[in-house]
Design an enzyme around this catalytic site. Structure first.
Site, short mmCIF file in Angstrom:
data_model
loop_
_atom_site.label_atom_id
_atom_site.label_comp_id
_atom_site.label_asym_id
_atom_site.label_seq_id
_atom_site.Cartn_x
_atom_site.Cartn_y
_atom_site.Cartn_z
N ASP A 23 1.04 -1.13 -0.10
CA ASP A 23 -0.05 -0.42 -0.28
C ASP A 23 1.26 1.30 0.12
OD1 ASP A 23 -2.08 1.66 0.13
OD2 ASP A 23 -1.47 1.53 2.90
N ASP A 204 -2.07 0.05 5.65
CA ASP A 204 -2.68 0.63 7.58
C ASP A 204 -3.96 0.68 7.64
OD1 ASP A 204 -3.00 3.76 6.65
OD2 ASP A 204 -2.87 2.68 5.13
#
Length: 272
Positions: A23, A204
């Protein structure tokens, strides 16, 4: 499925038989008031390039950003990537796939954007981010407006069968149904050089839970950055700086290969 066990740090060294999925916002770069304000540290970019070479190209970015923004942020690297939560895909050989929606949904999203812009004009600090196939409403600089933004989004998505709402860190996004980071990981894992490897997904946000679940389902492993009360992740790093440290350690370690990984670490890396 949420992991109820206490999360622990990931193995310090990445096995060369893995495929790495990263990510971006909140994982490789910190958050900013505007998405265009972030920058990637040069040493982290160099580490990602070195890791990509070591993994024979089996390193991909998986982000809510469109591919064009990812290329600008990571330039001169042009990595395999999933943009817009997997709505856009670029494979290692450069082939791109963009899941085109129908005109009715495009017209609907345009109308929502116009209404969102009017809504934002009367709520200072709210940012409307038009990503083409998706639309994000940010309230990072207007935290008191969170409930109103969510209510606006829920009201406008109701009755539309082509879009869903994806909550995130001070953002909620209209995302095409069928596009998520888990689906992106599964599609990439069917193609070289990812095919046959163990997926490692690091992220996250709530959007990354799809990636965690997909990696776990393929007997890989998942790493949550930061804290969350409930997550499918198996491992955890405390923040973006810790991700940078882990990447740098792996990029420059000569011991990170299948023959030098200890038996105990291999068992940990294969944890469900």
């Amino acid at each position: 499925m949420a992991n109820d066990l206490p999360l622990r740090p990931p193995p310090p060294l990445l096995d060369d038989a893995c495929a790495l999925f990263l990510d971006v916002d909140g994982t490789l770069v910190g958050f900013a008031e505007h998405p265009s304000a972030v920058a990637l540290a040069p040493d982290v970019r160099a580490a990602i390039a070195r890791l990509s070479d070591r993994l024979d190209g089996a390193l991909a970015l998986v982000s809510g950003r469109p591919l064009g923004q990812l290329d600008a942020l990571f330039s001169p690297l042009r990595l395999p990537a999933a943009g817009l939560h997997g709505h856009q895909l670029r494979h290692a050989d450069g082939r791109s796939h963009d899941a085109h929606g129908d005109q009715a949904n495009a017209d609907w999203l345009r109308a929502v954007r116009e209404q969102a812009e009017r809504f934002a004009s009367s709520h200072p600090g709210i940012l409307i981010e038009d990503k083409g196939a998706s639309l994000a409403l940010h309230w990072r600089t207007a935290p008191d407006a969170a409930a109103e933004v969510r209510a606006f989004a829920e009201r406008h998505v109701r009755g539309n069968s082509g879009y869903r709402l994806q909550p995130g860190d001070h953002v909620i996004e209209f995302v095409p149904i069928g596009s998520d980071k888990g689906r992106a990981l599964r599609m990439m894992m069917q193609q070289a050089p990812f095919r046959g490897r163990l997926p490692v997904f690091i992220g996250d946000d709530l959007t990354d839970e799809y990636g965690f679940e997909a990696a776990n389902a393929q007997h890989g492993w998942s790493v949550l950055v930061g804290e969350r009360e409930s997550s499918a992740a198996v491992f955890q790093l405390p923040d973006v700086d810790a991700v940078h440290g882990w990447l740098l350690e792996n990029a420059w370690s000569s011991a990170a290969n299948p023959t030098s990984t200890s038996t105990s670490t291999k068992k940990e890396m294969h944890a469900p």
